[in-house]
Design an enzyme around this catalytic site. Structure first.
Site, short mmCIF file in Angstrom:
data_model
loop_
_atom_site.label_atom_id
_atom_site.label_comp_id
_atom_site.label_asym_id
_atom_site.label_seq_id
_atom_site.Cartn_x
_atom_site.Cartn_y
_atom_site.Cartn_z
N ASP A 1 5.50 3.57 11.15
CA ASP A 1 6.38 2.98 10.29
C ASP A 1 6.25 1.68 9.75
O ASP A 1 6.35 1.27 8.59
CB ASP A 1 7.50 2.79 11.18
N HIS B 1 1.07 9.21 9.99
CA HIS B 1 1.94 9.80 9.46
C HIS B 1 2.77 9.24 8.24
O HIS B 1 2.90 9.63 7.16
CB HIS B 1 2.85 10.36 10.31
N ASP B 2 3.35 8.20 8.49
CA ASP B 2 4.53 7.71 7.89
C ASP B 2 4.20 6.93 6.60
O ASP B 2 4.79 7.02 5.53
CB ASP B 2 5.41 6.41 8.71
N ASN C 1 12.00 6.69 17.65
CA ASN C 1 10.67 6.46 18.68
C ASN C 1 11.32 5.82 20.09
O ASN C 1 10.93 6.04 21.05
CB ASN C 1 9.47 5.63 17.96
N ASP D 1 11.80 4.08 11.78
CA ASP D 1 12.34 3.82 13.46
C ASP D 1 11.01 3.08 14.09
O ASP D 1 10.28 3.69 14.86
CB ASP D 1 12.37 5.10 14.32
N PHE E 1 8.55 15.88 15.67
CA PHE E 1 9.62 14.95 16.44
C PHE E 1 10.96 14.56 15.56
O PHE E 1 11.93 14.63 15.96
CB PHE E 1 8.68 13.60 16.89
N ASN E 2 10.50 13.99 14.28
CA ASN E 2 11.52 13.49 13.58
C ASN E 2 12.48 14.53 13.15
O ASN E 2 13.98 14.20 13.06
CB ASN E 2 11.05 12.90 12.03
N THR F 1 11.37 7.77 7.46
CA THR F 1 10.06 8.16 8.25
C THR F 1 10.64 8.20 9.71
O THR F 1 9.58 7.92 10.56
CB THR F 1 9.20 6.98 7.99
C1 BDR Z 1 6.71 10.81 13.53
O1 BDR Z 1 7.19 10.71 14.79
C2 BDR Z 1 7.12 9.22 15.09
O2 BDR Z 1 6.44 9.28 16.42
C3 BDR Z 1 6.18 8.63 13.93
O3 BDR Z 1 6.51 7.58 13.65
C4 BDR Z 1 6.27 9.63 12.68
O4 BDR Z 1 7.32 9.19 12.10
C5 BDR Z 1 5.63 11.89 13.71
O5 BDR Z 1 5.70 13.03 14.18
CA CA Z 2 8.44 7.09 12.29
#
Ligand code: BDR
Ligand code: CA
Length: 308
Positions: free
Chosen positions: A17, A240-241, A41, A12, A166-167, A126
Protein backbone atom coordinates in the site's frame (compact mmCIF):
# COMPACT_ATOMS: atom_id res chain seq x y z
CA UNK A 1 -1.21 17.48 -21.08
CA UNK A 2 -4.37 15.56 -20.28
CA UNK A 3 -6.33 16.46 -17.17
CA UNK A 4 -5.18 14.76 -13.98
CA UNK A 5 -7.25 11.85 -12.83
CA UNK A 6 -8.79 12.38 -9.38
CA UNK A 7 -8.38 9.45 -7.02
CA UNK A 8 -9.06 8.49 -3.44
CA UNK A 9 -6.62 5.87 -2.16
CA UNK A 10 -8.44 3.63 0.32
CA UNK A 11 -5.82 1.48 2.01
CA UNK A 12 -4.41 -0.46 4.96
CA UNK A 13 -0.66 0.32 4.81
CA UNK A 14 0.94 -2.17 4.52
CA UNK A 15 4.21 -2.36 2.57
CA UNK A 16 2.68 -2.58 -0.90
CA UNK A 17 0.00 0.00 0.00
CA UNK A 18 2.82 2.39 0.93
CA UNK A 19 4.52 1.80 -2.43
CA UNK A 20 1.21 2.40 -4.15
CA UNK A 21 0.85 5.77 -2.37
CA UNK A 22 4.41 6.72 -3.38
CA UNK A 23 3.78 5.78 -7.01
CA UNK A 24 0.56 7.83 -7.10
CA UNK A 25 2.24 10.83 -5.46
CA UNK A 26 5.03 10.74 -8.03
CA UNK A 27 2.70 10.86 -11.03
CA UNK A 28 1.73 14.07 -12.80
CA UNK A 29 -1.31 12.26 -14.18
CA UNK A 30 -2.89 11.61 -10.79
CA UNK A 31 -4.48 13.99 -8.33
CA UNK A 32 -4.82 12.40 -4.91
CA UNK A 33 -8.00 13.81 -3.36
CA UNK A 34 -7.35 12.02 -0.11
CA UNK A 35 -6.22 8.85 1.60
CA UNK A 36 -8.71 6.83 3.61
CA UNK A 37 -7.70 4.01 5.90
CA UNK A 38 -9.32 0.77 6.93
CA UNK A 39 -8.63 -2.15 9.26
CA UNK A 40 -6.86 -4.85 7.29
CA UNK A 41 -3.22 -5.81 7.57
CA UNK A 42 -3.35 -4.40 11.11
CA UNK A 43 -5.95 -2.41 13.07
CA UNK A 44 -7.14 0.94 11.77
CA UNK A 45 -5.19 2.92 14.41
CA UNK A 46 -2.01 1.49 12.96
CA UNK A 47 -2.94 1.69 9.28
CA UNK A 48 -3.83 5.37 9.82
CA UNK A 49 -0.58 6.04 11.64
CA UNK A 50 1.30 4.36 8.80
CA UNK A 51 -0.50 6.39 6.14
CA UNK A 52 0.39 9.59 8.01
CA UNK A 53 4.02 8.50 8.36
CA UNK A 54 4.28 7.76 4.63
CA UNK A 55 2.78 11.18 3.81
CA UNK A 56 5.27 12.85 6.16
CA UNK A 57 8.17 10.97 4.65
CA UNK A 58 7.41 11.93 1.06
CA UNK A 59 5.96 15.37 1.88
CA UNK A 60 2.51 14.51 0.55
CA UNK A 61 -0.03 17.10 1.66
CA UNK A 62 -3.43 15.48 1.23
CA UNK A 63 -6.23 14.75 3.73
CA UNK A 64 -5.97 11.43 5.57
CA UNK A 65 -9.23 10.13 7.07
CA UNK A 66 -9.53 7.14 9.36
CA UNK A 67 -12.16 4.58 8.43
CA UNK A 68 -13.80 1.35 9.49
CA UNK A 69 -12.49 -0.49 12.53
CA UNK A 70 -14.06 -3.77 11.61
CA UNK A 71 -15.72 -5.64 8.76
CA UNK A 72 -19.47 -5.37 8.12
CA UNK A 73 -20.30 -8.78 9.59
CA UNK A 74 -17.26 -10.91 10.39
CA UNK A 75 -14.80 -10.58 13.25
CA UNK A 76 -11.51 -8.88 12.41
CA UNK A 77 -8.47 -10.72 11.09
CA UNK A 78 -5.03 -9.20 10.64
CA UNK A 79 -1.85 -10.19 8.78
CA UNK A 80 1.12 -9.45 11.12
CA UNK A 81 3.08 -12.40 9.71
CA UNK A 82 3.31 -10.53 6.41
CA UNK A 83 3.57 -6.88 7.47
CA UNK A 84 4.92 -7.09 11.05
CA UNK A 85 3.25 -5.85 14.25
CA UNK A 86 3.25 -2.23 13.14
CA UNK A 87 1.88 -3.09 9.70
CA UNK A 88 4.93 -1.39 8.20
CA UNK A 89 7.89 -3.12 9.84
CA UNK A 90 11.32 -2.67 8.28
CA UNK A 91 12.13 0.98 7.52
CA UNK A 92 12.93 3.31 10.38
CA UNK A 93 10.41 6.13 10.61
CA UNK A 94 9.70 8.62 13.41
CA UNK A 95 7.32 7.04 15.94
CA UNK A 96 4.95 10.01 15.90
CA UNK A 97 4.00 11.58 12.57
CA UNK A 98 3.83 15.36 12.31
CA UNK A 99 0.83 15.16 10.01
CA UNK A 100 -2.61 14.81 11.62
CA UNK A 101 -5.59 12.94 10.28
CA UNK A 102 -8.68 15.00 9.53
CA UNK A 103 -11.62 15.10 11.88
CA UNK A 104 -14.02 13.25 9.59
CA UNK A 105 -14.71 9.55 9.19
CA UNK A 106 -13.37 8.05 5.96
CA UNK A 107 -16.86 7.00 4.86
CA UNK A 108 -18.17 10.57 5.17
CA UNK A 109 -15.04 11.94 3.51
CA UNK A 110 -15.54 9.62 0.51
CA UNK A 111 -19.22 10.58 0.22
CA UNK A 112 -18.57 14.32 0.56
CA UNK A 113 -15.68 14.41 -1.88
CA UNK A 114 -17.66 12.50 -4.49
CA UNK A 115 -20.83 14.57 -4.16
CA UNK A 116 -18.90 17.86 -4.14
CA UNK A 117 -16.62 16.96 -7.05
CA UNK A 118 -17.04 18.69 -10.42
CA UNK A 119 -16.13 15.54 -12.29
CA UNK A 120 -15.92 11.89 -11.40
CA UNK A 121 -13.43 10.39 -8.94
CA UNK A 122 -11.75 6.98 -9.16
CA UNK A 123 -11.64 4.94 -5.97
CA UNK A 124 -8.52 2.82 -5.46
CA UNK A 125 -9.06 0.32 -2.63
CA UNK A 126 -6.02 -1.75 -1.70
CA UNK A 127 -7.37 -3.17 1.56
CA UNK A 128 -10.66 -4.76 2.62
CA UNK A 129 -13.63 -3.06 0.97
CA UNK A 130 -15.45 -2.04 4.17
CA UNK A 131 -15.24 1.77 3.71
CA UNK A 132 -16.36 1.65 0.09
CA UNK A 133 -19.33 -0.62 0.85
CA UNK A 134 -20.38 1.54 3.80
CA UNK A 135 -20.19 4.68 1.66
CA UNK A 136 -22.30 3.13 -1.12
CA UNK A 137 -24.87 1.89 1.39
CA UNK A 138 -25.05 5.19 3.27
CA UNK A 139 -25.30 7.39 0.14
CA UNK A 140 -26.23 5.46 -3.01
CA UNK A 141 -26.12 8.75 -4.98
CA UNK A 142 -22.31 8.50 -5.00
CA UNK A 143 -22.46 5.58 -7.44
CA UNK A 144 -22.95 7.94 -10.39
CA UNK A 145 -19.93 10.02 -9.36
CA UNK A 146 -17.46 7.12 -9.18
CA UNK A 147 -15.58 6.83 -12.46
CA UNK A 148 -14.16 3.40 -11.70
CA UNK A 149 -13.20 1.27 -8.71
CA UNK A 150 -9.66 0.01 -9.30
CA UNK A 151 -9.01 -2.53 -6.59
CA UNK A 152 -6.49 -5.07 -5.41
CA UNK A 153 -8.26 -8.20 -4.24
CA UNK A 154 -9.33 -11.72 -5.06
CA UNK A 155 -8.11 -14.01 -7.80
CA UNK A 156 -8.73 -17.51 -9.07
CA UNK A 157 -6.78 -18.88 -6.08
CA UNK A 158 -6.19 -17.73 -2.51
CA UNK A 159 -3.43 -16.62 -0.17
CA UNK A 160 -5.42 -16.56 3.08
CA UNK A 161 -7.44 -19.71 2.50
CA UNK A 162 -6.86 -22.06 -0.43
CA UNK A 163 -9.44 -20.15 -2.45
CA UNK A 164 -9.65 -16.67 -0.88
CA UNK A 165 -7.33 -13.69 -1.08
CA UNK A 166 -6.81 -11.64 2.12
CA UNK A 167 -8.55 -8.33 1.22
CA UNK A 168 -11.71 -10.04 0.02
CA UNK A 169 -11.72 -12.68 2.77
CA UNK A 170 -11.46 -10.08 5.54
CA UNK A 171 -14.75 -8.50 4.47
CA UNK A 172 -16.52 -10.59 1.85
CA UNK A 173 -19.88 -8.97 2.60
CA UNK A 174 -18.37 -5.58 1.73
CA UNK A 175 -16.84 -7.01 -1.44
CA UNK A 176 -20.27 -8.35 -2.38
CA UNK A 177 -21.73 -4.84 -2.14
CA UNK A 178 -18.93 -3.33 -4.23
CA UNK A 179 -18.93 -5.96 -7.00
CA UNK A 180 -22.71 -5.61 -7.33
CA UNK A 181 -22.82 -1.82 -7.11
CA UNK A 182 -23.00 -1.21 -10.85
CA UNK A 183 -19.79 0.85 -10.73
CA UNK A 184 -17.15 -0.32 -13.25
CA UNK A 185 -14.75 -2.51 -11.25
CA UNK A 186 -11.19 -3.18 -12.43
CA UNK A 187 -9.71 -6.02 -10.43
CA UNK A 188 -6.05 -6.73 -9.75
CA UNK A 189 -6.14 -10.13 -8.08
CA UNK A 190 -3.43 -12.63 -7.30
CA UNK A 191 -3.42 -13.95 -10.90
CA UNK A 192 -1.72 -10.74 -11.96
CA UNK A 193 -0.08 -9.47 -8.76
CA UNK A 194 1.86 -12.73 -8.39
CA UNK A 195 3.51 -11.76 -11.67
CA UNK A 196 4.74 -8.48 -10.11
CA UNK A 197 7.30 -10.15 -7.85
CA UNK A 198 10.61 -8.63 -6.85
CA UNK A 199 13.84 -10.27 -7.99
CA UNK A 200 17.34 -9.74 -6.54
CA UNK A 201 18.16 -7.69 -9.68
CA UNK A 202 15.17 -5.38 -9.10
CA UNK A 203 16.06 -4.93 -5.42
CA UNK A 204 19.63 -4.13 -6.43
CA UNK A 205 18.49 -1.62 -9.01
CA UNK A 206 16.21 0.12 -6.51
CA UNK A 207 18.89 0.28 -3.83
CA UNK A 208 21.39 1.73 -6.32
CA UNK A 209 19.13 4.75 -7.02
CA UNK A 210 20.35 6.30 -3.80
CA UNK A 211 17.53 8.72 -2.88
CA UNK A 212 15.79 8.83 0.51
CA UNK A 213 12.61 7.50 -1.04
CA UNK A 214 14.34 4.68 -2.91
CA UNK A 215 16.10 3.70 0.32
CA UNK A 216 12.72 3.67 2.09
CA UNK A 217 11.15 1.52 -0.63
CA UNK A 218 14.23 -0.73 -0.59
CA UNK A 219 13.76 -1.25 3.17
CA UNK A 220 10.06 -1.99 2.68
CA UNK A 221 10.84 -4.52 -0.02
CA UNK A 222 13.58 -6.17 2.00
CA UNK A 223 11.17 -6.83 4.89
CA UNK A 224 8.35 -7.87 2.55
CA UNK A 225 10.63 -10.26 0.67
CA UNK A 226 11.74 -11.80 3.97
CA UNK A 227 8.18 -12.47 5.15
CA UNK A 228 7.10 -13.84 1.75
CA UNK A 229 9.99 -16.28 1.98
CA UNK A 230 9.05 -17.28 5.54
CA UNK A 231 5.30 -17.61 4.97
CA UNK A 232 5.01 -18.75 1.33
CA UNK A 233 8.56 -19.82 0.45
CA UNK A 234 8.55 -17.28 -2.39
CA UNK A 235 11.85 -16.01 -3.72
CA UNK A 236 10.49 -12.45 -4.00
CA UNK A 237 7.59 -10.31 -2.81
CA UNK A 238 4.53 -9.46 -4.93
CA UNK A 239 3.93 -5.71 -4.99
CA UNK A 240 0.19 -6.38 -5.19
CA UNK A 241 -1.25 -2.96 -4.45
CA UNK A 242 1.01 -0.93 -6.72
CA UNK A 243 -0.53 -2.67 -9.75
CA UNK A 244 -3.65 -0.51 -9.28
CA UNK A 245 -1.78 2.79 -9.54
CA UNK A 246 0.52 1.49 -12.28
CA UNK A 247 -2.65 0.81 -14.31
CA UNK A 248 -3.90 4.36 -13.76
CA UNK A 249 -0.59 5.70 -15.07
CA UNK A 250 -0.13 3.28 -17.97
CA UNK A 251 -3.00 0.95 -18.80
CA UNK A 252 -0.90 -0.79 -21.46
CA UNK A 253 1.16 -2.55 -18.77
CA UNK A 254 -1.68 -5.02 -18.20
CA UNK A 255 -3.88 -7.46 -20.12
CA UNK A 256 -7.56 -7.77 -19.29
CA UNK A 257 -10.66 -9.87 -19.79
CA UNK A 258 -14.21 -8.75 -19.11
CA UNK A 259 -15.82 -11.35 -16.86
CA UNK A 260 -18.45 -12.05 -14.26
CA UNK A 261 -17.15 -12.13 -10.70
CA UNK A 262 -19.36 -13.14 -7.77
CA UNK A 263 -18.31 -13.16 -4.13
CA UNK A 264 -18.82 -16.24 -1.96
CA UNK A 265 -20.18 -15.21 1.45
CA UNK A 266 -21.56 -18.52 2.71
CA UNK A 267 -19.20 -21.37 1.88
CA UNK A 268 -17.74 -23.42 4.73
CA UNK A 269 -14.38 -23.67 2.96
CA UNK A 270 -14.76 -20.96 0.35
CA UNK A 271 -15.86 -17.81 2.24
CA UNK A 272 -14.33 -14.77 0.54
CA UNK A 273 -13.67 -16.46 -2.79
CA UNK A 274 -13.98 -14.35 -5.92
CA UNK A 275 -15.74 -16.69 -8.37
CA UNK A 276 -14.16 -15.51 -11.62
CA UNK A 277 -16.11 -16.80 -14.62
CA UNK A 278 -13.30 -16.78 -17.17
CA UNK A 279 -15.01 -19.30 -19.46
CA UNK A 280 -18.37 -17.47 -19.27
CA UNK A 281 -20.18 -20.54 -17.97
CA UNK A 282 -22.67 -18.67 -15.75
CA UNK A 283 -24.26 -16.60 -18.47
CA UNK A 284 -24.40 -13.80 -15.88
CA UNK A 285 -23.73 -10.22 -16.95
CA UNK A 286 -20.00 -9.38 -16.81
CA UNK A 287 -19.24 -6.89 -14.03
CA UNK A 288 -15.45 -6.80 -13.84
CA UNK A 289 -12.43 -5.87 -15.93
CA UNK A 290 -10.15 -8.64 -14.74
CA UNK A 291 -6.38 -8.18 -15.04
CA UNK A 292 -4.56 -11.41 -15.82
CA UNK A 293 -1.34 -10.43 -17.58
CA UNK A 294 1.45 -7.94 -16.97
CA UNK A 295 4.39 -6.59 -18.93
CA UNK A 296 7.00 -6.91 -16.18
CA UNK A 297 9.58 -4.75 -17.89
CA UNK A 298 7.13 -1.87 -18.18
CA UNK A 299 5.88 -2.34 -14.60
CA UNK A 300 9.31 -2.25 -12.98
CA UNK A 301 10.42 0.48 -15.38
CA UNK A 302 7.55 2.66 -14.17
CA UNK A 303 8.33 2.11 -10.50
CA UNK A 304 12.05 2.70 -10.94
CA UNK A 305 11.44 5.85 -12.96
CA UNK A 306 9.14 7.11 -10.18
CA UNK A 307 11.80 6.46 -7.56
CA UNK A 308 14.39 8.29 -9.58
C1 BDR B 1 -3.21 -7.91 -0.09
O1 BDR B 1 -3.16 -8.16 1.30
C2 BDR B 1 -2.24 -7.32 1.94
O2 BDR B 1 -1.37 -8.07 2.71
C3 BDR B 1 -1.53 -6.54 0.87
O3 BDR B 1 -1.32 -5.20 1.30
C4 BDR B 1 -2.45 -6.61 -0.33
O4 BDR B 1 -3.36 -5.55 -0.35
C5 BDR B 1 -2.64 -9.10 -0.83
O5 BDR B 1 -3.40 -10.23 -0.59
CA1 CA C 1 -3.14 -3.65 1.15
Amino acid sequence: MREKRKVILDCDPGHDDAISIILAASSDQIQIEGITTVAGNVDVEKTTLNALKVCDFIGLDVPVARGAEQPLVKTREFAPDIHGDSGLDGPELPEVPKKMMIDQHAVDFIIERLLDSDGEITLVPTGPLTNIALAIEKEPAIVGKIREIVLMGGGTFGNWTPTAEFNIYVDAEAANVVFNSGVPVTMFGLDVTHQAITTPAILQEISSIGTNVSKFVGDLLEFFTKTYKEVFDFEGAPIHDACTVAYLIDESIFEFETVRVDIETKGEFTYGTTCVDRLHVTGRKPNVKFAHGINQEKFWGLLIKALK
